[in-house]
Design a protein around this motif. Structure first.
Motif, PDB file in Angstrom:
ATOM      1  N   GLU A 223     -17.856  11.845 -13.080  1.00  0.00           N
ATOM      2  CA  GLU A 223     -17.145  11.608 -14.337  1.00  0.00           C
ATOM      3  C   GLU A 223     -16.545  10.201 -14.363  1.00  0.00           C
ATOM      4  OE1 GLU A 223     -13.513  13.514 -17.043  1.00  0.00           O
ATOM      5  OE2 GLU A 223     -14.181  14.502 -15.206  1.00  0.00           O
ATOM      6  N   ARG A 224     -15.889   9.806 -13.283  1.00  0.00           N
ATOM      7  CA  ARG A 224     -15.295   8.469 -13.231  1.00  0.00           C
ATOM      8  C   ARG A 224     -16.365   7.391 -13.260  1.00  0.00           C
ATOM      9  NH1 ARG A 224     -11.173   7.279  -8.669  1.00  0.00           N
ATOM     10  NH2 ARG A 224     -11.223   5.293  -9.810  1.00  0.00           N
ATOM     11  N   ALA A 225     -17.488   7.647 -12.595  1.00  0.00           N
ATOM     12  CA  ALA A 225     -18.583   6.665 -12.613  1.00  0.00           C
ATOM     13  C   ALA A 225     -19.109   6.477 -14.030  1.00  0.00           C
ATOM     14  CB  ALA A 225     -19.701   7.116 -11.676  1.00  0.00           C
ATOM     15  N   GLY A 226     -19.226   7.582 -14.766  1.00  0.00           N
ATOM     16  CA  GLY A 226     -19.663   7.494 -16.154  1.00  0.00           C
ATOM     17  C   GLY A 226     -18.668   6.727 -17.011  1.00  0.00           C
ATOM     18  N   GLN A 227     -17.397   6.972 -16.790  1.00  0.00           N
ATOM     19  CA  GLN A 227     -16.358   6.249 -17.528  1.00  0.00           C
ATOM     20  C   GLN A 227     -16.377   4.762 -17.183  1.00  0.00           C
ATOM     21  OE1 GLN A 227     -12.882   8.424 -16.310  1.00  0.00           O
ATOM     22  NE2 GLN A 227     -13.158  10.049 -17.837  1.00  0.00           N
ATOM     23  N   PHE A 228     -16.658   4.457 -15.935  1.00  0.00           N
ATOM     24  CA  PHE A 228     -16.744   3.062 -15.499  1.00  0.00           C
ATOM     25  C   PHE A 228     -17.851   2.335 -16.267  1.00  0.00           C
ATOM     26  CE2 PHE A 228     -18.916   0.027 -12.643  1.00  0.00           C
ATOM     27  CZ  PHE A 228     -17.890  -0.881 -12.430  1.00  0.00           C
ATOM     28  N   LEU A 229     -18.996   2.980 -16.423  1.00  0.00           N
ATOM     29  CA  LEU A 229     -20.094   2.359 -17.176  1.00  0.00           C
ATOM     30  C   LEU A 229     -19.719   2.158 -18.639  1.00  0.00           C
ATOM     31  CD1 LEU A 229     -23.350   4.098 -15.862  1.00  0.00           C
ATOM     32  CD2 LEU A 229     -22.585   1.751 -15.442  1.00  0.00           C
ATOM     33  N   ILE A 230     -19.093   3.151 -19.233  1.00  0.00           N
ATOM     34  CA  ILE A 230     -18.682   3.048 -20.640  1.00  0.00           C
ATOM     35  C   ILE A 230     -17.687   1.905 -20.810  1.00  0.00           C
ATOM     36  CG2 ILE A 230     -17.405   4.223 -22.489  1.00  0.00           C
ATOM     37  CD1 ILE A 230     -18.625   6.866 -21.411  1.00  0.00           C
ATOM     38  N   HIS A 231     -16.717   1.825 -19.913  1.00  0.00           N
ATOM     39  CA  HIS A 231     -15.717   0.753 -19.971  1.00  0.00           C
ATOM     40  C   HIS A 231     -16.369  -0.615 -19.774  1.00  0.00           C
ATOM     41  CE1 HIS A 231     -11.902  -1.325 -19.499  1.00  0.00           C
ATOM     42  NE2 HIS A 231     -12.312  -1.791 -18.321  1.00  0.00           N
ATOM     43  N   THR A 232     -17.327  -0.694 -18.844  1.00  0.00           N
ATOM     44  CA  THR A 232     -18.012  -1.961 -18.583  1.00  0.00           C
ATOM     45  C   THR A 232     -18.796  -2.418 -19.802  1.00  0.00           C
ATOM     46  OG1 THR A 232     -18.186  -1.459 -16.215  1.00  0.00           O
ATOM     47  CG2 THR A 232     -19.708  -3.103 -17.105  1.00  0.00           C
ATOM     48  N   GLU A 233     -19.483  -1.499 -20.436  1.00  0.00           N
ATOM     49  CA  GLU A 233     -20.229  -1.839 -21.652  1.00  0.00           C
ATOM     50  C   GLU A 233     -19.283  -2.318 -22.748  1.00  0.00           C
ATOM     51  OE1 GLU A 233     -23.126   0.252 -24.993  1.00  0.00           O
ATOM     52  OE2 GLU A 233     -22.960   1.138 -22.994  1.00  0.00           O
ATOM     53  N   LYS A 234     -18.141  -1.644 -22.884  1.00  0.00           N
ATOM     54  CA  LYS A 234     -17.149  -2.037 -23.887  1.00  0.00           C
ATOM     55  C   LYS A 234     -16.657  -3.456 -23.630  1.00  0.00           C
ATOM     56  CE  LYS A 234     -12.633  -0.706 -25.774  1.00  0.00           C
ATOM     57  NZ  LYS A 234     -11.478   0.236 -25.642  1.00  0.00           N
ATOM     58  N   ARG A 235     -16.415  -3.799 -22.367  1.00  0.00           N
ATOM     59  CA  ARG A 235     -15.943  -5.143 -22.023  1.00  0.00           C
ATOM     60  C   ARG A 235     -16.976  -6.202 -22.384  1.00  0.00           C
ATOM     61  NH1 ARG A 235     -12.434  -5.708 -17.802  1.00  0.00           N
ATOM     62  NH2 ARG A 235     -12.525  -7.944 -18.317  1.00  0.00           N
ATOM     63  N   PHE A 236     -18.234  -5.917 -22.101  1.00  0.00           N
ATOM     64  CA  PHE A 236     -19.291  -6.866 -22.470  1.00  0.00           C
ATOM     65  C   PHE A 236     -19.304  -7.069 -23.985  1.00  0.00           C
ATOM     66  CE2 PHE A 236     -21.369  -6.385 -18.273  1.00  0.00           C
ATOM     67  CZ  PHE A 236     -21.748  -7.695 -18.061  1.00  0.00           C
ATOM     68  N   ARG A 237     -19.193  -6.007 -24.729  1.00  0.00           N
ATOM     69  CA  ARG A 237     -19.241  -6.111 -26.189  1.00  0.00           C
ATOM     70  C   ARG A 237     -18.036  -6.885 -26.722  1.00  0.00           C
ATOM     71  NH1 ARG A 237     -23.281  -3.370 -28.414  1.00  0.00           N
ATOM     72  NH2 ARG A 237     -24.235  -1.660 -27.251  1.00  0.00           N
ATOM     73  N   GLU A 238     -16.874  -6.704 -26.112  1.00  0.00           N
ATOM     74  CA  GLU A 238     -15.685  -7.442 -26.534  1.00  0.00           C
ATOM     75  C   GLU A 238     -15.873  -8.938 -26.325  1.00  0.00           C
ATOM     76  OE1 GLU A 238     -12.319  -3.981 -25.565  1.00  0.00           O
ATOM     77  OE2 GLU A 238     -12.643  -5.645 -24.175  1.00  0.00           O
ATOM     78  N   ILE A 239     -16.511  -9.310 -25.224  1.00  0.00           N
ATOM     79  CA  ILE A 239     -16.704 -10.729 -24.924  1.00  0.00           C
ATOM     80  C   ILE A 239     -17.807 -11.336 -25.792  1.00  0.00           C
ATOM     81  CG2 ILE A 239     -17.429 -12.378 -23.132  1.00  0.00           C
ATOM     82  CD1 ILE A 239     -16.166 -10.457 -21.068  1.00  0.00           C
ATOM     83  N   LEU A 240     -18.894 -10.587 -25.992  1.00  0.00           N
ATOM     84  CA  LEU A 240     -20.072 -11.136 -26.668  1.00  0.00           C
ATOM     85  C   LEU A 240     -20.020 -10.986 -28.185  1.00  0.00           C
ATOM     86  CD1 LEU A 240     -22.813  -9.919 -24.169  1.00  0.00           C
ATOM     87  CD2 LEU A 240     -21.994 -12.270 -24.476  1.00  0.00           C
ATOM     88  N   GLY A 241     -19.231 -10.041 -28.682  1.00  0.00           N
ATOM     89  CA  GLY A 241     -19.109  -9.892 -30.126  1.00  0.00           C
ATOM     90  C   GLY A 241     -20.174  -9.017 -30.746  1.00  0.00           C
ATOM     91  N   GLU A 242     -20.315  -9.107 -32.062  1.00  0.00           N
ATOM     92  CA  GLU A 242     -21.169  -8.197 -32.822  1.00  0.00           C
ATOM     93  C   GLU A 242     -22.642  -8.299 -32.460  1.00  0.00           C
ATOM     94  OE1 GLU A 242     -20.486  -8.794 -36.963  1.00  0.00           O
ATOM     95  OE2 GLU A 242     -18.392  -8.120 -36.905  1.00  0.00           O
ATOM     96  N   GLU A 243     -23.086  -9.460 -32.023  1.00  0.00           N
ATOM     97  CA  GLU A 243     -24.503  -9.644 -31.704  1.00  0.00           C
ATOM     98  C   GLU A 243     -24.802  -9.397 -30.229  1.00  0.00           C
ATOM     99  OE1 GLU A 243     -25.479 -13.542 -33.037  1.00  0.00           O
ATOM    100  OE2 GLU A 243     -25.308 -13.034 -35.165  1.00  0.00           O
ATOM    101  N   ALA A 244     -23.956  -8.655 -29.550  1.00  0.00           N
ATOM    102  CA  ALA A 244     -24.054  -8.477 -28.101  1.00  0.00           C
ATOM    103  C   ALA A 244     -25.445  -8.051 -27.639  1.00  0.00           C
ATOM    104  CB  ALA A 244     -23.014  -7.456 -27.630  1.00  0.00           C
TER     105      ALA A 244
END
Length: 263
Positions: A223-244
């Motif tokens: 469960e934590r590993a899955g949450q880690f991936l979701i959080h990591t993807e969210k961080r990438f999207r925050e940095i890269l923006g709408e065209e991530a």
């Protein structure tokens, strides 16, 4: 999906730079003589086995994992490549019978002294040992966001290191112990070989899932590993923006290689 299949599909591409280093070294040391047999030890799913096929009469991939060998056999596209289950510390070849013993992204799992002595045993005169991997870190370049992206990757590695073992130390020191332990006097230690790949961030997420430390994380707490991936993807999207999803990133990783020749 079984980890062996994840590894095959999602691990970073084979480094052409490393393969060029290895093959150039072999050709130099063997003085252009015909190359009969290469053995890829700890071959996994055969990612570093198949690139050897055009350069040797026969190539054998060995690995201690039956599931990895099954996937390697499934993806085998070369008529002169075969695979078998065998430990790195007890190679199924006769003395003085091999032109190249190769180990890519694998030797940090071996019992080093036993492996290098086995390699020395099976190598022909002028036969070569090549052991290589990548340093567990990465820099990501994309316009003015390079610093934030590289910092994120550093955080990712730091999180995964919590689920590592002594093999991580071997990689961090770029196989120094393998270089020192190899019983062949003619040897080289090539460090910090830069390799740049073009990757979209979803491919980076897939790469994370192919790392054994993430697999250990998932086994300990899925469960934590899955949450880690979701959080990591969210961080990438925050940095890269709408065209991530459509942005191609330059991902630079450093590889290293221990090379040795038997005389």
């Amino acid at each position: 999906m079984p980890f062996s299949l994840l590894y095959q599909k999602q691990m970073i591409p084979v480094s052409n730079e490393i393969m060029n280093v290895v093959l150039s070294y072999v050709k130099e040391k063997t003085n252009g003589q015909p190359l009969e047999l290469a053995v890829d030890v700890g071959c996994g799913t055969g990612r570093y086995t198949l690139p050897l096929a055009p350069h040797f009469k026969k190539v054998l991939g060995t690995d201690i994992s039956d599931s990895q060998i099954q996937v390697a056999t499934q993806y085998n596209l070369a008529h002169n490549v075969s695979y078998m289950v065998a430990p790195a510390e007890k190679l199924p070849m006769k003395d003085n019978s091999v032109d190249l013993v190769n180990a890519g992204l694998a030797a940090h799992w071996f019992t080093v002294d036993k492996f290098v002595n086995e390699a020395a045993r099976v190598l022909k005169t002028n036969g070569c040992l090549a052991v290589h991997a990548f340093y567990p870190a990465a820099e990501i370049e994309y316009k003015e966001r390079s610093g934030d992206l590289t910092a994120l990757m550093t955080e990712i590695w730091d999180s995964l290191f919590l689920y590592s073992d002594e093999s991580k130390e071997r990689a961090l020191f770029q196989y120094e112990d393998i270089y020192e332990t190899a019983p062949l006097k003619d040897k080289e230690w090539v460090k910090d070989i830069p390799v740049t790949m073009k990757m979209y961030f979803p491919e980076i997420i897939e790469f994370i899932q192919s790392i054994c430390m993430f697999e250990a994380f998932k086994e300990k707490n899925a469960e934590r590993a899955g949450q880690f991936l979701i959080h990591t993807e969210k961080r990438f999207r925050e940095i890269l923006g709408e065209e991530a999803d459509s942005i191609q990133l330059n991902v630079q990783m450093k590889h290293f290689c221990v090379l040795a020749c038997k005389h």
